[in-house]
Design an enzyme around this catalytic site. Structure first.
Site, PDB file in Angstrom:
ATOM      1  N   LYS A  37      54.278 -46.954  -9.900  1.00 37.86           N
ATOM      2  CA  LYS A  37      54.051 -46.248  -8.634  1.00 37.86           C
ATOM      3  C   LYS A  37      54.448 -44.767  -8.773  1.00 37.86           C
ATOM      4  O   LYS A  37      55.099 -44.367  -9.756  1.00 37.86           O
ATOM      5  CB  LYS A  37      54.857 -46.936  -7.527  1.00 37.86           C
ATOM      6  CG  LYS A  37      54.392 -48.373  -7.232  1.00 37.86           C
ATOM      7  CD  LYS A  37      55.229 -48.981  -6.107  1.00 37.86           C
ATOM      8  CE  LYS A  37      54.808 -50.408  -5.809  1.00 37.86           C
ATOM      9  NZ  LYS A  37      55.628 -50.999  -4.703  1.00 37.86           N
TER      10      LYS A  37
ATOM     11  N   TYR B 167      46.603 -52.756  -0.180  1.00 29.33           N
ATOM     12  CA  TYR B 167      47.706 -53.305   0.610  1.00 29.33           C
ATOM     13  C   TYR B 167      47.246 -53.906   1.941  1.00 29.33           C
ATOM     14  O   TYR B 167      48.033 -53.980   2.891  1.00 29.33           O
ATOM     15  CB  TYR B 167      48.753 -52.215   0.852  1.00 29.33           C
ATOM     16  CG  TYR B 167      49.671 -51.975  -0.339  1.00 29.33           C
ATOM     17  CD1 TYR B 167      50.388 -53.028  -0.926  1.00 29.33           C
ATOM     18  CD2 TYR B 167      49.844 -50.701  -0.864  1.00 29.33           C
ATOM     19  CE1 TYR B 167      51.232 -52.808  -2.001  1.00 29.33           C
ATOM     20  CE2 TYR B 167      50.702 -50.474  -1.946  1.00 29.33           C
ATOM     21  CZ  TYR B 167      51.391 -51.542  -2.506  1.00 29.33           C
ATOM     22  OH  TYR B 167      52.245 -51.325  -3.571  1.00 29.33           O
TER      23      TYR B 167
ATOM     24  N   ASN C 167      60.015 -48.737  -5.166  1.00 28.86           N
ATOM     25  CA  ASN C 167      60.550 -49.713  -6.122  1.00 28.86           C
ATOM     26  C   ASN C 167      59.805 -49.738  -7.459  1.00 28.86           C
ATOM     27  O   ASN C 167      59.745 -50.752  -8.138  1.00 28.86           O
ATOM     28  CB  ASN C 167      60.620 -51.100  -5.467  1.00 28.86           C
ATOM     29  CG  ASN C 167      59.272 -51.573  -4.965  1.00 28.86           C
ATOM     30  OD1 ASN C 167      58.248 -50.957  -5.249  1.00 28.86           O
ATOM     31  ND2 ASN C 167      59.278 -52.671  -4.230  1.00 28.86           N
TER      32      ASN C 167
ATOM     33  N   HIS D 107      54.323 -52.203  -9.322  1.00 31.75           N
ATOM     34  CA  HIS D 107      53.574 -53.222  -8.588  1.00 31.75           C
ATOM     35  C   HIS D 107      53.088 -54.273  -9.574  1.00 31.75           C
ATOM     36  O   HIS D 107      52.799 -53.957 -10.732  1.00 31.75           O
ATOM     37  CB  HIS D 107      52.352 -52.606  -7.894  1.00 31.75           C
ATOM     38  CG  HIS D 107      51.394 -53.643  -7.370  1.00 31.75           C
ATOM     39  ND1 HIS D 107      51.584 -54.268  -6.147  1.00 31.75           N
ATOM     40  CD2 HIS D 107      50.290 -54.220  -7.924  1.00 31.75           C
ATOM     41  CE1 HIS D 107      50.614 -55.165  -5.975  1.00 31.75           C
ATOM     42  NE2 HIS D 107      49.820 -55.150  -7.027  1.00 31.75           N
TER      43      HIS D 107
ATOM     44  N   GLU E 165      42.589 -57.145  -7.372  1.00 29.18           N
ATOM     45  CA  GLU E 165      43.188 -55.834  -7.666  1.00 29.18           C
ATOM     46  C   GLU E 165      42.615 -55.239  -8.958  1.00 29.18           C
ATOM     47  O   GLU E 165      42.387 -54.035  -9.033  1.00 29.18           O
ATOM     48  CB  GLU E 165      44.717 -55.974  -7.718  1.00 29.18           C
ATOM     49  CG  GLU E 165      45.295 -56.302  -6.344  1.00 29.18           C
ATOM     50  CD  GLU E 165      46.765 -56.714  -6.359  1.00 29.18           C
ATOM     51  OE1 GLU E 165      47.384 -56.735  -7.448  1.00 29.18           O
ATOM     52  OE2 GLU E 165      47.292 -57.029  -5.273  1.00 29.18           O
TER      53      GLU E 165
HETATM   54  P1  DAT Z   1      55.860 -56.671  -3.816  1.00 27.36           P
HETATM   55  O1  DAT Z   1      55.614 -55.225  -4.187  1.00 27.36           O
HETATM   56  O2  DAT Z   1      57.119 -57.194  -4.459  1.00 27.36           O
HETATM   57  O3  DAT Z   1      54.667 -57.545  -4.059  1.00 27.36           O
HETATM   58  P2  DAT Z   1      55.262 -56.863  -0.981  1.00 27.36           P
HETATM   59  O4  DAT Z   1      53.872 -57.249  -1.371  1.00 27.36           O
HETATM   60  O5  DAT Z   1      55.965 -57.734  -0.005  1.00 27.36           O
HETATM   61  O6  DAT Z   1      56.200 -56.700  -2.256  1.00 27.36           O
HETATM   62  O7  DAT Z   1      55.245 -55.397  -0.351  1.00 27.36           O
HETATM   63  C1  DAT Z   1      54.463 -54.386  -0.955  1.00 27.36           C
HETATM   64  C2  DAT Z   1      55.254 -53.116  -0.972  1.00 27.36           C
HETATM   65  O8  DAT Z   1      55.488 -52.681   0.365  1.00 27.36           O
HETATM   66  C3  DAT Z   1      56.655 -53.235  -1.592  1.00 27.36           C
HETATM   67  O9  DAT Z   1      56.628 -53.121  -2.995  1.00 27.36           O
HETATM   68  C4  DAT Z   1      57.376 -52.101  -0.944  1.00 27.36           C
HETATM   69  C5  DAT Z   1      56.771 -52.076   0.457  1.00 27.36           C
HETATM   70  N1  DAT Z   1      57.599 -52.850   1.396  1.00 27.36           N
HETATM   71  C6  DAT Z   1      57.671 -54.200   1.499  1.00 27.36           C
HETATM   72  N2  DAT Z   1      58.539 -54.579   2.450  1.00 27.36           N
HETATM   73  C7  DAT Z   1      59.037 -53.423   2.965  1.00 27.36           C
HETATM   74  C8  DAT Z   1      59.983 -53.108   3.981  1.00 27.36           C
HETATM   75  N3  DAT Z   1      60.597 -54.087   4.687  1.00 27.36           N
HETATM   76  N4  DAT Z   1      60.260 -51.808   4.226  1.00 27.36           N
HETATM   77  C9  DAT Z   1      59.643 -50.816   3.543  1.00 27.36           C
HETATM   78  N5  DAT Z   1      58.732 -51.049   2.576  1.00 27.36           N
HETATM   79  C10 DAT Z   1      58.437 -52.312   2.288  1.00 27.36           C
HETATM   80 MG    MG Z   2      52.878 -57.746  -3.075  1.00 24.05          MG
END
Ligand code: DAT
Ligand code: MG
Length: 138
Positions: free
Chosen positions: A9, A49, A112, A115, A126
């Site tokens: 990212k 997303y 973080n 991805h 994707e």
């Molecule tokens: P992942 O990236 O582990 O698949 P996810 O699909 O639940 O996680 O969410 C996608 C991204 O969105 C994640 O990497 C960071 C952001 N995100 C998720 N939950 C969040 C939150 N509670 N607050 C802020 N950003 C968040």
């Molecule tokens: Mg995800």
């Protein structure tokens, strides 16, 4: 053999973590069958997303992911989808196991570093969203 979509990212690219993350991937033994640095369009970000479109952080997420270059990757290997998810660690770095990318290299959920697709359906979707057929090794 399985293929998955992985991404460094904008925070990871900006912080110079691309070599470290590529090293981890290659040390693990995944084959990098697609690799490019790119800017993500607003439209692609919203599509990527889409599952989160009703979440309160969606706007922030889209502006973050479109805010700087990313490194998009197609990885191939046995159990690559769950394997790469395991190497990344939990979404919130505070909950990520030591030794994972997010535990070692990140501090916040919003930024973080990496991805990874979470299922074979999302990997297929994707990979198609980010790569054309001729950008991937056979
Ligand atoms: P992942 O990236 O582990 O698949 P996810 O699909 O639940 O996680 O969410 C996608 C991204 O969105 C994640 O990497 C960071 C952001 N995100 C998720 N939950 C969040 C939150 N509670 N607050 C802020 N950003 C968040
Ligand atoms: Mg995800």
């Amino acid at each position: 053999m399985e293929r998955t979509f992985a991404m460094i990212k904008p925070d990871g690219v900006r912080r110079g973590l691309t070599p470290e993350i590529l090293t981890r991937i290659q040390r693990k033994g995944y084959r990098v069958v697609g690799l490019k640095q790119m800017m993500i369009s607003h439209e692609t970000a919203e599509s990527h997303y889409a599952e989160h479109k009703d979440r309160p952080f969606f706007g922030e997420l889209v502006s973050f992911i479109t805010g700087g270059p990313v490194v998009a990757m197609a990885l191939e290997g046995e159990n690559a989808i769950l394997g790469w998810r395991g190497m990344m660690g939990a979404t919130n770095p505070a909950n990520a196991a030591p030794g994972t990318v997010r535990a070692d290299l990140a501090t916040t959920t919003g930024e973080n570093v990496t991805h990874g697709s979470d299922s074979s359906d999302s990997a297929e979707r994707e990979l198609k969203l980010f790569f054309s057929e001729d950008e991937l090794l056979k």
